[in-house]
Scaffold this motif. Structure first.
Motif, PDB file in Angstrom:
ATOM      1  N   VAL A  88      56.078  -4.726 -44.476  1.00 15.21           N
ATOM      2  CA  VAL A  88      55.718  -5.085 -45.850  1.00 15.21           C
ATOM      3  C   VAL A  88      54.254  -4.778 -46.178  1.00 15.21           C
ATOM      4  O   VAL A  88      53.933  -4.337 -47.284  1.00 15.21           O
ATOM      5  N   GLY A  89      53.343  -5.008 -45.223  1.00 21.48           N
ATOM      6  CA  GLY A  89      51.935  -4.736 -45.478  1.00 21.48           C
ATOM      7  C   GLY A  89      51.680  -3.264 -45.748  1.00 21.48           C
ATOM      8  O   GLY A  89      50.954  -2.897 -46.677  1.00 21.48           O
ATOM      9  N   SER A  90      52.299  -2.391 -44.959  1.00 23.63           N
ATOM     10  CA  SER A  90      52.109  -0.957 -45.152  1.00 23.63           C
ATOM     11  C   SER A  90      52.767  -0.482 -46.435  1.00 23.63           C
ATOM     12  O   SER A  90      52.267   0.437 -47.099  1.00 23.63           O
ATOM     13  N   VAL A  91      53.895  -1.094 -46.819  1.00 24.62           N
ATOM     14  CA  VAL A  91      54.543  -0.741 -48.082  1.00 24.62           C
ATOM     15  C   VAL A  91      53.647  -1.113 -49.262  1.00 24.62           C
ATOM     16  O   VAL A  91      53.533  -0.349 -50.233  1.00 24.62           O
ATOM     17  N   ILE A 149      54.621   4.641 -39.472  1.00 31.08           N
ATOM     18  CA  ILE A 149      54.933   5.873 -40.213  1.00 31.08           C
ATOM     19  C   ILE A 149      54.316   5.837 -41.606  1.00 31.08           C
ATOM     20  O   ILE A 149      53.679   6.800 -42.053  1.00 31.08           O
ATOM     21  N   ILE A 150      54.490   4.721 -42.299  1.00 32.92           N
ATOM     22  CA  ILE A 150      53.952   4.599 -43.659  1.00 32.92           C
ATOM     23  C   ILE A 150      52.429   4.617 -43.633  1.00 32.92           C
ATOM     24  O   ILE A 150      51.784   5.273 -44.472  1.00 32.92           O
ATOM     25  N   GLN A 151      51.837   3.904 -42.676  1.00 27.48           N
ATOM     26  CA  GLN A 151      50.384   3.913 -42.572  1.00 27.48           C
ATOM     27  C   GLN A 151      49.864   5.322 -42.304  1.00 27.48           C
ATOM     28  O   GLN A 151      48.888   5.762 -42.923  1.00 27.48           O
ATOM     29  N   GLY A 152      50.516   6.039 -41.380  1.00 30.63           N
ATOM     30  CA  GLY A 152      50.086   7.396 -41.074  1.00 30.63           C
ATOM     31  C   GLY A 152      50.200   8.311 -42.277  1.00 30.63           C
ATOM     32  O   GLY A 152      49.290   9.109 -42.560  1.00 30.63           O
ATOM     33  N   VAL A 257      42.289   1.687 -51.493  1.00 26.58           N
ATOM     34  CA  VAL A 257      42.112   2.629 -50.381  1.00 26.58           C
ATOM     35  C   VAL A 257      43.414   2.691 -49.596  1.00 26.58           C
ATOM     36  O   VAL A 257      44.376   1.977 -49.888  1.00 26.58           O
ATOM     37  N   ALA A 258      43.442   3.537 -48.561  1.00 28.89           N
ATOM     38  CA  ALA A 258      44.683   3.780 -47.836  1.00 28.89           C
ATOM     39  C   ALA A 258      45.163   2.577 -47.029  1.00 28.89           C
ATOM     40  O   ALA A 258      46.362   2.427 -46.805  1.00 28.89           O
ATOM     41  N   ASP A 259      44.257   1.726 -46.570  1.00 28.63           N
ATOM     42  CA  ASP A 259      44.675   0.639 -45.682  1.00 28.63           C
ATOM     43  C   ASP A 259      44.701  -0.712 -46.377  1.00 28.63           C
ATOM     44  O   ASP A 259      44.439  -1.743 -45.763  1.00 28.63           O
ATOM     45  N   ASN A 260      45.018  -0.730 -47.668  1.00 25.34           N
ATOM     46  CA  ASN A 260      45.178  -2.019 -48.353  1.00 25.34           C
ATOM     47  C   ASN A 260      46.268  -2.843 -47.680  1.00 25.34           C
ATOM     48  O   ASN A 260      47.286  -2.303 -47.234  1.00 25.34           O
ATOM     49  N   ALA A 261      46.052  -4.155 -47.625  1.00 23.47           N
ATOM     50  CA  ALA A 261      47.021  -5.094 -47.031  1.00 23.47           C
ATOM     51  C   ALA A 261      47.256  -4.819 -45.557  1.00 23.47           C
ATOM     52  O   ALA A 261      48.285  -5.233 -45.004  1.00 23.47           O
ATOM     53  N   HIS A 262      46.330  -4.154 -44.896  1.00 23.53           N
ATOM     54  CA  HIS A 262      46.468  -3.896 -43.457  1.00 23.53           C
ATOM     55  C   HIS A 262      46.480  -5.223 -42.699  1.00 23.53           C
ATOM     56  O   HIS A 262      45.597  -6.065 -42.864  1.00 23.53           O
TER      57      HIS A 262
END
Length: 348
Positions: A88-91, A149-152, A257-262
């Motif tokens: 969910v975080g990466s989504v 996968i989503i993070q990458g 940015v790309a890592d929101n909710a990381h």
């Protein structure tokens, strides 16, 4: 936490109802205790800092909790079926960045942005749900793999860039900062989704079947419940809520940015379990999950107000999670023991 499905025999039916009544009473008491702890925490902080419950302070509490509450609602549907969604975080991060790219320098409406986020979340939920329910791959493996996968993909797509608030249309930003009758839009949206999910789980046969699956998958199968389809639906719902939350993240913060909710996936699971949704499935409510989310975000705000090192937020969250799981286990053992004694009494 497990309960038993109703059986056609009178004794079995009575025991099933007794078990559910006992478990429901315990978890209602747990939700009340969480609400009480939340009230005491807020009042204690107010005594230490009189500005904590100012108009802006209350709005900040509600805004900070809104997105986590939404994610907890979606996660609850999955955990109730005795599964988990760690993606969910990466989504949220993917949806927020994609929505930012979609509206950057355009005049798209807020509704269209929310639909884009919702669609991205649904696609992610379709993949996870298909692999878990129809591919029968363990949920932990699938969703952990989806997380990476989503993070990458998000990092590859962003290439270090970010979406600035100046690039986001005013209607979208207004969704995150505006209010009606002094209540911000985001908490109202979260409350509507929460109420709708709670009503569905309680009033609709499909919602009740999710609890049956979590209580005993084998009994649910014998009862004719389409387990694969229901689990698949739970993952699609969780993904949809996460994608929707990503669009709201963009509206709330503007800069993406790309890592929101990381790292939020573990926070979401903690909120759900602390709120009374048993990690072993079958029990709990989205109301309790929302209270758990509100408690965790309030703890974070309290630590900031009291100028305590933010490290303690993670430590407190971990302690609450361990305590919640321990309580679930103790209750499970006591309910099982009580039912065995009652069964022996009927046999005698």
């Amino acid at each position: 936490m497990t309960t038993t499905l109703e059986r056609p025999q009178g004794t079995g039916e009575s025991e099933g109802r007794s078990a559910r009544s006992l478990v429901d009473a315990i978890f209602r008491a747990r939700e009340i205790s969480i609400a009480g702890a939340l009230v005491l925490l807020i009042l204690g902080t107010q005594l230490a800092n009189h500005r904590f419950l100012s108009d802006q302070g209350i709005k900040d509490l509600l805004l900070n909790a809104s997105i986590l509450v939404l994610l907890a609602v979606g996660q609850s549907a999955v955990v109730i079926t005795r599964n988990i969604d760690l993606s969910v975080g990466s989504v949220v991060g993917l949806s927020a960045f994609a929505c930012g790219k979609f509206v950057s320098g355009t005049g798209h409406s807020a509704v269209l942005v929310l639909l884009v986020g919702l669609g991205i979340g649904v696609l992610c939920g379709l993949v996870s749900g298909t692999l878990v329910s129809f591919g029968r791959v363990p949920a932990l493996v699938v969703t952990l793999g989806m997380l990476y996968i989503i993070q990458g993909f998000d990092y590859w797509w962003a290439k270090g860039r970010q979406i600035n608030a100046s690039d986001v249309p005013d209607p979208v930003l207004h969704l995150g900062s505006g209010s009606v009758l002094g209540i911000p839009y985001l908490p109202l949206i979260a409350a509507v989704v929460l109420a709708a999910a709670a009503w569905f789980l309680r009033a609709y046969p499909t919602g009740r079947e999710l609890y049956a699956i979590g209580s005993s998958p084998e009994a649910a199968r014998l009862a004719g419940i389409p387990i694969r389809r229901r689990v698949f639906g739970a993952y699609v719902f969780s993904g949809a809520v996460a994608g929707f939350a990503g669009a709201l993240w963009l509206a709330r913060f503007g800069t993406v940015v790309a890592d929101n909710a990381h790292g939020w996936e573990l926070t979401v699971v903690s909120a759900v379990v602390v709120g009374g949704v048993a990690i072993t499935g079958g029990t709990g409510t989205v109301w309790g999950a929302a209270l758990g989310a509100l408690l965790l975000t309030t703890i974070g705000s309290v630590l900031v107000v009291l100028k305590v090192n933010s490290f303690w937020q993670g430590a407190i969250t971990g302690a609450l999670l361990l305590a919640a799981i321990s309580v679930d286990r103790i209750v499970n053992l006591r309910v099982t023991r009580a039912l065995r004694k009652r069964s022996r009494g009927h046999d005698a």
